[in-house]
Scaffold this motif. Structure first.
Motif, PDB file in Angstrom:
ATOM      1  N   MET A   1       5.442   1.059   6.976  1.00 38.01           N
ATOM      2  CA  MET A   1       4.243   1.881   7.009  1.00 38.01           C
ATOM      3  C   MET A   1       3.021   1.136   6.477  1.00 38.01           C
ATOM      4  O   MET A   1       1.900   1.344   6.958  1.00 38.01           O
ATOM      5  CB  MET A   1       4.470   3.167   6.216  1.00 38.01           C
ATOM      6  CG  MET A   1       5.520   4.093   6.824  1.00 38.01           C
ATOM      7  SD  MET A   1       5.135   4.562   8.537  1.00 38.01           S
ATOM      8  CE  MET A   1       3.610   5.468   8.297  1.00 38.01           C
ATOM      9  N   THR A   2       3.218   0.257   5.500  1.00 40.40           N
ATOM     10  CA  THR A   2       2.105  -0.580   5.035  1.00 40.40           C
ATOM     11  C   THR A   2       1.595  -1.444   6.175  1.00 40.40           C
ATOM     12  O   THR A   2       0.388  -1.537   6.426  1.00 40.40           O
ATOM     13  CB  THR A   2       2.551  -1.462   3.858  1.00 40.40           C
ATOM     14  OG1 THR A   2       2.837  -0.638   2.718  1.00 40.40           O
ATOM     15  CG2 THR A   2       1.467  -2.468   3.483  1.00 40.40           C
ATOM     16  N   ASP A   3       2.518  -2.096   6.881  1.00 41.95           N
ATOM     17  CA  ASP A   3       2.112  -3.005   7.942  1.00 41.95           C
ATOM     18  C   ASP A   3       1.468  -2.258   9.100  1.00 41.95           C
ATOM     19  O   ASP A   3       0.481  -2.721   9.688  1.00 41.95           O
ATOM     20  CB  ASP A   3       3.318  -3.803   8.431  1.00 41.95           C
ATOM     21  CG  ASP A   3       3.881  -4.712   7.346  1.00 41.95           C
ATOM     22  OD1 ASP A   3       3.274  -4.809   6.261  1.00 41.95           O
ATOM     23  OD2 ASP A   3       4.947  -5.325   7.590  1.00 41.95           O
TER      24      ASP A   3
ATOM     25  N   GLU B   1       0.805  -1.220   0.000  1.00 44.41           N
ATOM     26  CA  GLU B   1       0.000   0.000   0.000  1.00 44.41           C
ATOM     27  C   GLU B   1       0.844   1.279   0.000  1.00 44.41           C
ATOM     28  O   GLU B   1       0.643   2.183  -0.806  1.00 44.41           O
ATOM     29  CB  GLU B   1      -0.912   0.024   1.235  1.00 44.41           C
ATOM     30  CG  GLU B   1      -2.028  -0.996   1.237  1.00 44.41           C
ATOM     31  CD  GLU B   1      -3.250  -0.564   0.462  1.00 44.41           C
ATOM     32  OE1 GLU B   1      -3.196   0.487  -0.214  1.00 44.41           O
ATOM     33  OE2 GLU B   1      -4.255  -1.279   0.522  1.00 44.41           O
ATOM     34  N   TYR B   2       1.791   1.366   0.903  1.00 45.02           N
ATOM     35  CA  TYR B   2       2.453   2.647   1.150  1.00 45.02           C
ATOM     36  C   TYR B   2       3.438   3.037   0.036  1.00 45.02           C
ATOM     37  O   TYR B   2       3.892   4.180  -0.007  1.00 45.02           O
ATOM     38  CB  TYR B   2       3.176   2.617   2.498  1.00 45.02           C
ATOM     39  CG  TYR B   2       3.318   3.996   3.116  1.00 45.02           C
ATOM     40  CD1 TYR B   2       2.251   4.585   3.780  1.00 45.02           C
ATOM     41  CD2 TYR B   2       4.514   4.695   3.028  1.00 45.02           C
ATOM     42  CE1 TYR B   2       2.363   5.854   4.334  1.00 45.02           C
ATOM     43  CE2 TYR B   2       4.646   5.961   3.588  1.00 45.02           C
ATOM     44  CZ  TYR B   2       3.562   6.533   4.235  1.00 45.02           C
ATOM     45  OH  TYR B   2       3.686   7.782   4.775  1.00 45.02           O
TER      46      TYR B   2
ATOM     47  N   TYR C   1      -1.907  -0.002   7.333  1.00 45.37           N
ATOM     48  CA  TYR C   1      -2.914  -0.684   6.522  1.00 45.37           C
ATOM     49  C   TYR C   1      -3.159  -2.128   6.963  1.00 45.37           C
ATOM     50  O   TYR C   1      -4.302  -2.525   7.184  1.00 45.37           O
ATOM     51  CB  TYR C   1      -2.503  -0.670   5.047  1.00 45.37           C
ATOM     52  CG  TYR C   1      -2.599   0.688   4.396  1.00 45.37           C
ATOM     53  CD1 TYR C   1      -3.795   1.129   3.842  1.00 45.37           C
ATOM     54  CD2 TYR C   1      -1.493   1.533   4.330  1.00 45.37           C
ATOM     55  CE1 TYR C   1      -3.887   2.373   3.235  1.00 45.37           C
ATOM     56  CE2 TYR C   1      -1.577   2.781   3.726  1.00 45.37           C
ATOM     57  CZ  TYR C   1      -2.779   3.192   3.182  1.00 45.37           C
ATOM     58  OH  TYR C   1      -2.874   4.430   2.593  1.00 45.37           O
ATOM     59  N   ALA C   2      -2.087  -2.924   7.081  1.00 44.18           N
ATOM     60  CA  ALA C   2      -2.272  -4.353   7.309  1.00 44.18           C
ATOM     61  C   ALA C   2      -2.836  -4.647   8.697  1.00 44.18           C
ATOM     62  O   ALA C   2      -3.825  -5.376   8.837  1.00 44.18           O
ATOM     63  CB  ALA C   2      -0.948  -5.088   7.099  1.00 44.18           C
ATOM     64  N   ARG C   3      -2.198  -4.097   9.743  1.00 42.23           N
ATOM     65  CA  ARG C   3      -2.723  -4.370  11.069  1.00 42.23           C
ATOM     66  C   ARG C   3      -4.168  -3.862  11.226  1.00 42.23           C
ATOM     67  O   ARG C   3      -5.036  -4.594  11.706  1.00 42.23           O
ATOM     68  CB  ARG C   3      -1.834  -3.761  12.154  1.00 42.23           C
ATOM     69  CG  ARG C   3      -2.423  -4.046  13.535  1.00 42.23           C
ATOM     70  CD  ARG C   3      -1.924  -3.134  14.622  1.00 42.23           C
ATOM     71  NE  ARG C   3      -2.792  -3.230  15.788  1.00 42.23           N
ATOM     72  CZ  ARG C   3      -2.571  -2.628  16.924  1.00 42.23           C
ATOM     73  NH1 ARG C   3      -1.503  -1.880  17.083  1.00 42.23           N
ATOM     74  NH2 ARG C   3      -3.413  -2.754  17.922  1.00 42.23           N
ATOM     75  N   PRO C   4      -4.490  -2.618  10.826  1.00 44.40           N
ATOM     76  CA  PRO C   4      -5.884  -2.180  10.939  1.00 44.40           C
ATOM     77  C   PRO C   4      -6.848  -3.046  10.136  1.00 44.40           C
ATOM     78  O   PRO C   4      -7.984  -3.283  10.573  1.00 44.40           O
ATOM     79  CB  PRO C   4      -5.848  -0.744  10.408  1.00 44.40           C
ATOM     80  CG  PRO C   4      -4.441  -0.285  10.622  1.00 44.40           C
ATOM     81  CD  PRO C   4      -3.598  -1.515  10.405  1.00 44.40           C
TER      82      PRO C   4
END
Length: 504
Positions: free
Chosen positions: A368-370, A301-302, A373-376
Motif C-alpha cells: 500500500m505504501t508503494d 508510509e502505510y 504513496y511512492a508511485r504517486p
C-alpha cells in the motif's frame, strides 16, 4: 511587542527565539459567518496577549497529539522568529498541518528549532476542518455557483495574505514565503499551486507525504456528500437549508461527520471559483504556480494507517477492540488485497509474498505504501521537474520515535506516516531522538531552511542533494548515522515499474 496591521501583540522571548501565539488572521466564523468565506479580523489598540495558543478548530478526538474541540472561534496563527532579527528580512515558512482535514491545530508544531537554526520565520495556523471547512452544498454557495466547499482553503489563503501584510513587522520578507505541509497539509499545498486566487501568496513549496498527482473530490461527489450530511442533520429538502445548518450545534455537526471511513470525506473540492481545476489535472497540464518544489514521502508510509487499524480494533474478530492489539492475519492480508485491487490482487500478492516479510501487516504496508504513496510521489517529481526546480526525498529512519506512552504496533513501525515531523518541529508527543537522530534532525532543518532561503537545499556543510530531473529514479534518502544521507534508488525500492505495468 510587535505592532501588526490590526494591533500590537505581546509575545514571549526565549534564549534563541521569540514566539507570538493566538494572533487572529480572520474574524471568528460563527453564527451567520459559519460556512462563509473568511472576513477580516477586528482591529485592537491595547497590546494583545500572544503568549498562549488558541483553541483548535472544532474536531473530535483524533491521534494522540490532536485535542478535541467544539470551538469555531479558531482562526488564529502563531509566529516564531529567531531572537535576533535586527535589520533582517528573513524567509517566511508557513506550515499547514495534516489530519485528514478532520483533526489537528497549528500550535502542535513548535517552530523554535527551525526558526533559530534556519534563520527563518515560522508561521503555523488553524483552519476550519471537516464539514465546517469543506461542506459543499448549493444552499451555501450564496450568489456565486460552486462557491461552497473550500472554506478551509480560503482560511489558509487569508492567513497567507496576513503574512504578506505583516511579515516585515516580525523580521520576515513577504517576497520570500515557503508554503509547506504534511498529509492533508500537503494536499492543501497542491490545491494552492492550482488555485488562481492563491497566485503570488507564496514563492516555494514543500509537500510531505501526499502527492499532487492524487485527485481531490469533484464538485458533484462533494455536493452529494453535502446533501447527505444536510439530511442527516434534518436540514435537507428545505428552502431554509443554509439557515438550518447554521443553527445546528457544532457537536451535532461533528457527530454527523464522524471519523474517517464513516462516509463523509472532507477536503478540497475541484470545480468552482476557488479551485476551478483539480490539482492533479493542473500538474499534468502545467497549469500550476511555477515555483521551486521539494517533494517527499516516508519509507513506510502505510504502517501508520495499519497502526490506526490495530488501535481501532479493526483486525480483531468482529472489529472489536481487545486489551491487546490484534495483528493482521494472512487471511486478512489476502482480503485487503482483494478489496483494494480486485482482479489484480493475485499479481500484487505475488510481488509482495508473505514469505518476504516479517508479518502480514508489513507485507500489506509495503504494497500500500508503494501503490498509494511512492508511485504517486515519483510521478509528481517527474511532472514537476519538467517545469520547475525540484528536489525529491525519502525519510528513511526505520527506528523513528513513536508516540510517547502509546502502545506499540504488533509490527515494527519503521518510517511511518508522520515519522519525520519530530525531526523538524518540537512536537511534544514523541519519544526523544537519539544522538544520531538529532544529527539527522540538524541536517533536515538545514535542508528545509536553505530551500526556504533560495529554493535550493544545498550548502557546503551538508551532503549534496542533486536536483531531480524528469527521468530520474533516485531521490535523497534521509536516514541517521554515517552514510544515511545520500541518493537512493526510489523506483527500484518501491517497485515503481511494477505499479505502472499494473495500471493502478
Amino acid at each position: 511587542m510587535v505592532r501588526t496591521g490590526d494591533g500590537p501583540v505581546r509575545g514571549t522571548v526565549k534564549a534563541d527565539h521569540r514566539s507570538f501565539q493566538r494572533i487572529p488572521y480572520a474574524a471568528p466564523p460563527v453564527g451567520e459567518l459559519r460556512w462563509r468565506s473568511p472576513r477580516p479580523a477586528a482591529s485592537w489598540t491595547a497590546p494583545r496577549d500572544a503568549t498562549r495558543p488558541g483553541a483548535g478548530c472544532a474536531q473530535l478526538a483524533g491521534l494522540p497529539m490532536d485535542a478535541p474541540s467544539e470551538s469555531e472561534d479558531c482562526l488564529y496563527l502563531n509566529v516564531t522568529t529567531p531572537r535576533d532579527i535586527q535589520g533582517k528580512r528573513l524567509p517566511v515558512m508557513v506550515w499547514l498541518h495534516g489530519g485528514h482535514f478532520l483533526f489537528g491545530q497549528g500550535d502542535t508544531y513548535g517552530g523554535a528549532s527551525l526558526a533559530a537554526r534556519g534563520d527563518v520565520i515560522v508561521v503555523t495556523m488553524n483552519y476550519r476542518l471537516g464539514a465546517l471547512g469543506f461542506l459543499a452544498h448549493p444552499a451555501l454557495d450564496g450568489p456565486t455557483p460552486g462557491a461552497s466547499g473550500n472554506f478551509g482553503l480560503e482560511d489558509q489563503q487569508a492567513a497567507l495574505r496576513w503574512v504578506g501584510r505583516n511579515a516585515a513587522a516580525f523580521g520576515g520578507d513577504p517576497g520570500n514565503v515557503t508554503l509547506f505541509g504534511q498529509s492533508a497539509g500537503a494536499t492543501s499545498v497542491c490545491a494552492h499551486l492550482a488555485a488562481p486566487s492563491s497566485a503570488g501568496l507564496f514563492h516555494r513549496v514543500i509537500t510531505q507525504s501526499n502527492s499532487c498527482t492524487a485527485p481531490v473530490q469533484d464538485r458533484r461527489t462533494a455536493e452529494a456528500q453535502g446533501r447527505s450530511l444536510a439530511a442527516e442533520l434534518n436540514c435537507g429538502g428545505t428552502v431554509r437549508t443554509a439557515a438550518c445548518l447554521r443553527a445546528r450545534p457544532v457537536a451535532k455537526v461533528l457527530k454527523a461527520v464522524g471519523y474517517p471511513g464513516s462516509g463523509y470525506d472532507p477536503g478540497p473540492v475541484a470545480g468552482g471559483p476557488v479551485l476551478p481545476v483539480d490539482p492533479a489535472r493542473a500538474l499534468a497540464t502545467g497549469r500550476f504556480a511555477k515555483v521551486p518544489v521539494m517533494n517527499g514521502t516516508t519509507h513506510d508510509e502505510y504502517r501508520g494507517q495499519l497502526w490506526g487499524m490495530e488501535r481501532a480494533g479493526m483486525n480483531c474478530p468482529g472489529g472489536t477492540p481487545r486489551p491487546k492489539p490484534c495483528p493482521l492475519t494472512a487471511k486478512q492480508y489476502a482480503e485487503q488485497l482483494e478489496a483494494t485491487f480486485g482482479d489484480k490482487a493475485a499479481a500484487v500478492r505475488e510481488k509482495y509474498p508473505l514469505a518476504g516479510f516479517g508479518s502480514p501487516s508489513e507485507a500489506l504496508a509495503a504494497a500500500m505504501t508503494d501503490h498509494s504513496y511512492a508511485r504517486p510521489a515519483l510521478d509528481a517529481d517527474r511532472l514537476f521537474a519538467r517545469q520547475v526546480p525540484t528536489y525529491a526525498y525519502e525519510f528513511a529512519d526505520r527506528q523513528a520515535p513513536f508516540f510517547a506512552g502509546i502502545p506499540r504496533t504488533t509490527f515494527p513501525a519503521g518510517a511511518y506516516h508522520l515519522a519525520e515531523l519530530p525531526y523538524l518541529f518540537a512536537v511534544g508527543y514523541a519519544d526523544p531522538l537519539s544522538a544520531d537522530q538529532r544529527g539527522l534532525s540538524d541536517q533536515m532543518l538545514r535542508y528545509w531552511a536553505r530551500f526556504a532561503h533560495r529554493g535550493d537545499p544545498n550548502d557546503a556543510a551538508a551532503p549534496r542533494w542533486p536536483r531531480f530531473q524528469a527521468s530520474d529514479r533516485y531521490v535523497q534518502s534521509l536516514a541517521p548515522g554515517h552514510g544515511g544521507i545520500g541518493p537512493a534508488d526510489f523506483a527500484k525500492d518501491h517497485h515503481y515499474e511494477f505499479w505502472h505495468s499494473l495500471g493502478r
